[in-house]
Design a protein around this motif. Sequence first.
Motif, PDB file in Angstrom:
ATOM      1  N   SER A   1     -17.202 -46.358  -3.684  1.00 35.38           N
ATOM      2  CA  SER A   1     -18.078 -45.347  -3.621  1.00 35.38           C
ATOM      3  C   SER A   1     -17.214 -44.302  -4.885  1.00 35.38           C
ATOM      4  O   SER A   1     -18.050 -43.242  -5.088  1.00 35.38           O
ATOM      5  CB  SER A   1     -18.268 -44.711  -2.403  1.00 35.38           C
ATOM      6  OG  SER A   1     -18.604 -45.366  -1.420  1.00 35.38           O
ATOM      7  N   VAL A   2     -17.071 -44.575  -5.845  1.00 39.21           N
ATOM      8  CA  VAL A   2     -16.326 -43.872  -6.925  1.00 39.21           C
ATOM      9  C   VAL A   2     -17.167 -43.971  -7.790  1.00 39.21           C
ATOM     10  O   VAL A   2     -17.566 -42.836  -8.498  1.00 39.21           O
ATOM     11  CB  VAL A   2     -14.854 -44.690  -8.085  1.00 39.21           C
ATOM     12  CG1 VAL A   2     -15.804 -45.694  -8.928  1.00 39.21           C
ATOM     13  CG2 VAL A   2     -14.217 -43.868  -8.542  1.00 39.21           C
ATOM     14  N   HIS A   3     -18.351 -44.308  -8.313  1.00 38.85           N
ATOM     15  CA  HIS A   3     -19.577 -43.936  -8.671  1.00 38.85           C
ATOM     16  C   HIS A   3     -20.273 -42.911  -8.107  1.00 38.85           C
ATOM     17  O   HIS A   3     -21.544 -42.830  -8.377  1.00 38.85           O
ATOM     18  CB  HIS A   3     -20.226 -45.077  -9.096  1.00 38.85           C
ATOM     19  CG  HIS A   3     -20.962 -45.755  -7.624  1.00 38.85           C
ATOM     20  ND1 HIS A   3     -20.045 -46.526  -6.965  1.00 38.85           N
ATOM     21  CD2 HIS A   3     -22.043 -45.875  -8.053  1.00 38.85           C
ATOM     22  CE1 HIS A   3     -21.048 -47.572  -6.251  1.00 38.85           C
ATOM     23  NE2 HIS A   3     -22.402 -46.412  -6.819  1.00 38.85           N
TER      24      HIS A   3
ATOM     25  N   LEU B   1     -20.397 -38.101  -2.718  1.00 41.90           N
ATOM     26  CA  LEU B   1     -18.981 -38.066  -1.222  1.00 41.90           C
ATOM     27  C   LEU B   1     -18.304 -36.634  -1.524  1.00 41.90           C
ATOM     28  O   LEU B   1     -18.332 -36.384  -0.287  1.00 41.90           O
ATOM     29  CB  LEU B   1     -18.625 -39.319  -1.747  1.00 41.90           C
ATOM     30  CG  LEU B   1     -18.949 -40.642  -1.462  1.00 41.90           C
ATOM     31  CD1 LEU B   1     -17.503 -41.040  -2.276  1.00 41.90           C
ATOM     32  CD2 LEU B   1     -19.303 -40.377  -0.374  1.00 41.90           C
ATOM     33  N   VAL B   2     -18.643 -35.796  -2.000  1.00 40.98           N
ATOM     34  CA  VAL B   2     -17.996 -34.330  -2.363  1.00 40.98           C
ATOM     35  C   VAL B   2     -19.077 -33.914  -1.366  1.00 40.98           C
ATOM     36  O   VAL B   2     -18.579 -32.641  -0.768  1.00 40.98           O
ATOM     37  CB  VAL B   2     -17.286 -34.488  -3.173  1.00 40.98           C
ATOM     38  CG1 VAL B   2     -16.819 -31.953  -2.915  1.00 40.98           C
ATOM     39  CG2 VAL B   2     -16.288 -34.774  -3.909  1.00 40.98           C
TER      40      VAL B   2
ATOM     41  N   ALA C   1      -7.608 -38.591  -1.344  1.00 39.13           N
ATOM     42  CA  ALA C   1      -6.458 -39.636  -2.401  1.00 39.13           C
ATOM     43  C   ALA C   1      -7.711 -40.852  -3.576  1.00 39.13           C
ATOM     44  O   ALA C   1      -8.594 -41.714  -1.974  1.00 39.13           O
ATOM     45  CB  ALA C   1      -5.472 -41.064  -2.317  1.00 39.13           C
ATOM     46  N   VAL C   2      -8.212 -41.260  -4.780  1.00 41.62           N
ATOM     47  CA  VAL C   2      -9.329 -41.820  -4.653  1.00 41.62           C
ATOM     48  C   VAL C   2      -7.967 -42.905  -5.470  1.00 41.62           C
ATOM     49  O   VAL C   2      -7.142 -42.841  -6.362  1.00 41.62           O
ATOM     50  CB  VAL C   2     -10.173 -41.327  -6.063  1.00 41.62           C
ATOM     51  CG1 VAL C   2     -10.579 -42.427  -6.446  1.00 41.62           C
ATOM     52  CG2 VAL C   2     -10.962 -40.578  -5.154  1.00 41.62           C
TER      53      VAL C   2
ATOM     54  N   ASP D   1     -13.314 -34.704  -7.810  1.00 42.63           N
ATOM     55  CA  ASP D   1     -14.285 -34.641  -8.494  1.00 42.63           C
ATOM     56  C   ASP D   1     -14.587 -34.377 -10.180  1.00 42.63           C
ATOM     57  O   ASP D   1     -14.471 -36.237 -11.245  1.00 42.63           O
ATOM     58  CB  ASP D   1     -16.059 -34.755  -8.193  1.00 42.63           C
ATOM     59  CG  ASP D   1     -16.488 -33.314  -7.732  1.00 42.63           C
ATOM     60  OD1 ASP D   1     -15.261 -32.375  -8.380  1.00 42.63           O
ATOM     61  OD2 ASP D   1     -16.962 -32.589  -7.486  1.00 42.63           O
ATOM     62  N   ASN D   2     -13.874 -33.701 -10.144  1.00 40.46           N
ATOM     63  CA  ASN D   2     -13.785 -33.909 -11.226  1.00 40.46           C
ATOM     64  C   ASN D   2     -12.180 -34.640 -12.198  1.00 40.46           C
ATOM     65  O   ASN D   2     -12.089 -34.258 -13.396  1.00 40.46           O
ATOM     66  CB  ASN D   2     -12.977 -32.260 -11.670  1.00 40.46           C
ATOM     67  CG  ASN D   2     -14.386 -31.235 -12.243  1.00 40.46           C
ATOM     68  OD1 ASN D   2     -16.026 -31.625 -11.946  1.00 40.46           O
ATOM     69  ND2 ASN D   2     -14.954 -30.184 -10.911  1.00 40.46           N
ATOM     70  N   LYS D   3     -11.656 -34.153 -11.291  1.00 42.08           N
ATOM     71  CA  LYS D   3     -10.511 -35.128 -11.035  1.00 42.08           C
ATOM     72  C   LYS D   3     -10.697 -37.134 -11.682  1.00 42.08           C
ATOM     73  O   LYS D   3     -10.230 -37.438 -12.431  1.00 42.08           O
ATOM     74  CB  LYS D   3      -8.772 -34.748 -10.910  1.00 42.08           C
ATOM     75  CG  LYS D   3      -7.645 -35.182 -11.041  1.00 42.08           C
ATOM     76  CD  LYS D   3      -7.106 -34.430 -12.070  1.00 42.08           C
ATOM     77  CE  LYS D   3      -6.279 -33.318 -11.335  1.00 42.08           C
ATOM     78  NZ  LYS D   3      -5.269 -33.653 -10.381  1.00 42.08           N
ATOM     79  N   VAL D   4     -11.435 -37.562 -10.922  1.00 39.13           N
ATOM     80  CA  VAL D   4     -11.977 -38.914 -10.979  1.00 39.13           C
ATOM     81  C   VAL D   4     -12.604 -38.527 -12.263  1.00 39.13           C
ATOM     82  O   VAL D   4     -12.159 -39.580 -13.561  1.00 39.13           O
ATOM     83  CB  VAL D   4     -12.891 -39.272  -9.659  1.00 39.13           C
ATOM     84  CG1 VAL D   4     -13.701 -40.205  -9.761  1.00 39.13           C
ATOM     85  CG2 VAL D   4     -12.109 -39.201  -8.861  1.00 39.13           C
TER      86      VAL D   4
END
Length: 72
Positions: free
Chosen positions: A22-24, A29-30, A44-45, A65-68
């Motif tokens: 689900s990273v996209h 998610l957040v 953790a992602v 979300d910003n870090k990812v």
Amino acid sequence: MPESENLKSLAKHHATMAIFLSVHKIDKLVKDLITEYNEDTPVAVVYKATWDDKIIINDKLKDIDNKVKEKI
């Protein structure tokens, strides 16, 4: 996830969660999780977990979300 379930309802249990593939959708998610979890909840992602070029990102729910987006 089955149509009869949703992330917000699962988050009401405040349990540790593992969300796959689900990273996209990190923004959604957040948005869904922050309604039930504290914004300072550690997250953790893990991207490409079993690959040589895996990336592990740790931060708080409110900032993940910003870090990812910076790293992936």
